[in-house]
Enzyme design. Structure first.
Site, PDB file in Angstrom:
ATOM      1  N   ASP A 162      62.074  18.084  35.973  1.00  0.00           N
ATOM      2  CA  ASP A 162      62.969  18.486  37.052  1.00  0.00           C
ATOM      3  C   ASP A 162      62.605  17.656  38.290  1.00  0.00           C
ATOM      4  O   ASP A 162      61.501  17.091  38.365  1.00  0.00           O
ATOM      5  CB  ASP A 162      62.762  19.985  37.317  1.00  0.00           C
ATOM      6  CG  ASP A 162      63.531  20.489  38.519  1.00  0.00           C
ATOM      7  OD1 ASP A 162      64.724  20.183  38.623  1.00  0.00           O
ATOM      8  OD2 ASP A 162      62.924  21.184  39.355  1.00  0.00           O
ATOM      9  N   ASP A 182      63.922  18.487  42.193  1.00  0.00           N
ATOM     10  CA  ASP A 182      63.720  19.333  43.380  1.00  0.00           C
ATOM     11  C   ASP A 182      62.664  20.408  43.152  1.00  0.00           C
ATOM     12  O   ASP A 182      62.793  21.238  42.250  1.00  0.00           O
ATOM     13  CB  ASP A 182      65.037  20.010  43.782  1.00  0.00           C
ATOM     14  CG  ASP A 182      66.019  19.026  44.379  1.00  0.00           C
ATOM     15  OD1 ASP A 182      65.578  18.129  45.104  1.00  0.00           O
ATOM     16  OD2 ASP A 182      67.230  19.157  44.124  1.00  0.00           O
ATOM     17  N   ASP A 212      60.059  24.111  37.918  1.00  0.00           N
ATOM     18  CA  ASP A 212      59.558  25.118  38.865  1.00  0.00           C
ATOM     19  C   ASP A 212      60.435  26.356  38.952  1.00  0.00           C
ATOM     20  O   ASP A 212      60.024  27.365  39.522  1.00  0.00           O
ATOM     21  CB  ASP A 212      59.425  24.506  40.266  1.00  0.00           C
ATOM     22  CG  ASP A 212      60.773  24.347  40.958  1.00  0.00           C
ATOM     23  OD1 ASP A 212      61.700  23.786  40.343  1.00  0.00           O
ATOM     24  OD2 ASP A 212      60.902  24.790  42.113  1.00  0.00           O
TER      25      ASP A 212
END
Length: 267
Positions: free
Chosen positions: A8, A10, A214
């Site tokens: 990922d 961001d 996250d």
């Protein structure tokens, strides 16, 4: 054993607030030196991802808009690729629903359910810039959406549950990232990762896949890899919505945790 790393962006490879990947630079360079593919798998648009592809001189495929499409550089794999279309230097595998359709459905839900919803398509470049903290040029790239609409919902959990039900009744799906909700079609990060994993296995034989994220929208990706890793969010905690005990939780916020985890796994 050939490693493949899916990540990922961001809040994971890049910092939630500063959008910097500098704390992860040592591990990024290590992957390059060892010729280990680093695959961006993100809610960002193709146009946004290409900035990172250029800056980090990546020659590998990437996955845009929560698994909406896979962009594979031409002649990257020696075998056949199940291509939906070819554009520029990419063979593209499309998995998502057209952006216009998603916008139309979201507008209907907002109107008929009287919900306070603001999507990227409702804002100009300046509005997206102010809402995200991105500069104007980056906000413009974030608005170049093809398979996923990012939006904010102003309401309580009852409103959120009603929204989920409405989206599903329309035959579409949703996910929640670090900042925004997303409405999308029958695609997610995991499905795209599985397709690329099969192509890599065909190319290299035995491989070991790593995934780093996250947030809840990373869960399909994390469940699709051999070594799933969750980094800490900006508040120093791991996403409480992710309860899977098989997922390795590492100390370190965003790119700091990413750097430590990648080095530990590969070395």
């Amino acid at each position: 054993m050939k490693y493949i790393v899916f990540t990922d962006l961001d809040g994971t490879l890049i910092d939630h607030n500063t959008y910097s990947y500098e704390p992860a630079r040592p591990a990024i360079e290590m992957l390059k030196q060892r010729n280990i593919p680093l695959i961006f798998c993100t809610s960002k648009t193709r146009a946004e991802i290409e900035v990172y592809v250029h800056e980090l001189e990546s020659s590998h495929p990437f996955i845009s808009e929560n698994g909406g499409a896979i962009f594979i550089p031409k002649d990257y794999f020696s075998g056949d690729v199940p291509t939906s279309k070819t554009e520029g230097n990419y063979d593209i595998i499309e998995l998502g629903t057209a952006y216009g359709t998603l916008r139309h459905v979201l507008a209907d839900i907002r109107t008929y359910e009287n919900m306070d919803i603001t999507g990227f398509g409702d804002m100009d470049d300046k509005g997206v810039s102010e809402d995200t903290g991105l500069d104007i040029a980056s906000a413009r790239l974030a608005k170049m959406r093809e398979y996923d609409e990012a939006f904010r919902l102003n309401g309580d959990e009852n409103t959120a549950n009603r929204l989920k039900q409405e989206i599903q009744e329309k035959g579409l799906n949703y996910t929640r990232g670090g900042r925004y909700w997303h409405i999308l079609g029958d695609n997610d990060k995991g499905k795209a990762v599985n397709i690329l994993t099969r192509l890599y296995k065909k190319e290299y034989g035995e491989i070991r896949t790593v995934g780093l994220g996250d947030s809840l929208n990373d869960l399909p990706m994390l469940r699709a890899v051999d070594v799933p890793v969750l980094v800490q969010k900006q508040n120093g905690e791991h996403d409480p919505m992710i309860k899977d005990p098989e997922i390795k939780r590492v100390e370190g916020i965003g790119p700091v945790g990413w750097n430590m985890a990648v080095k530990e796994i590969i070395l």
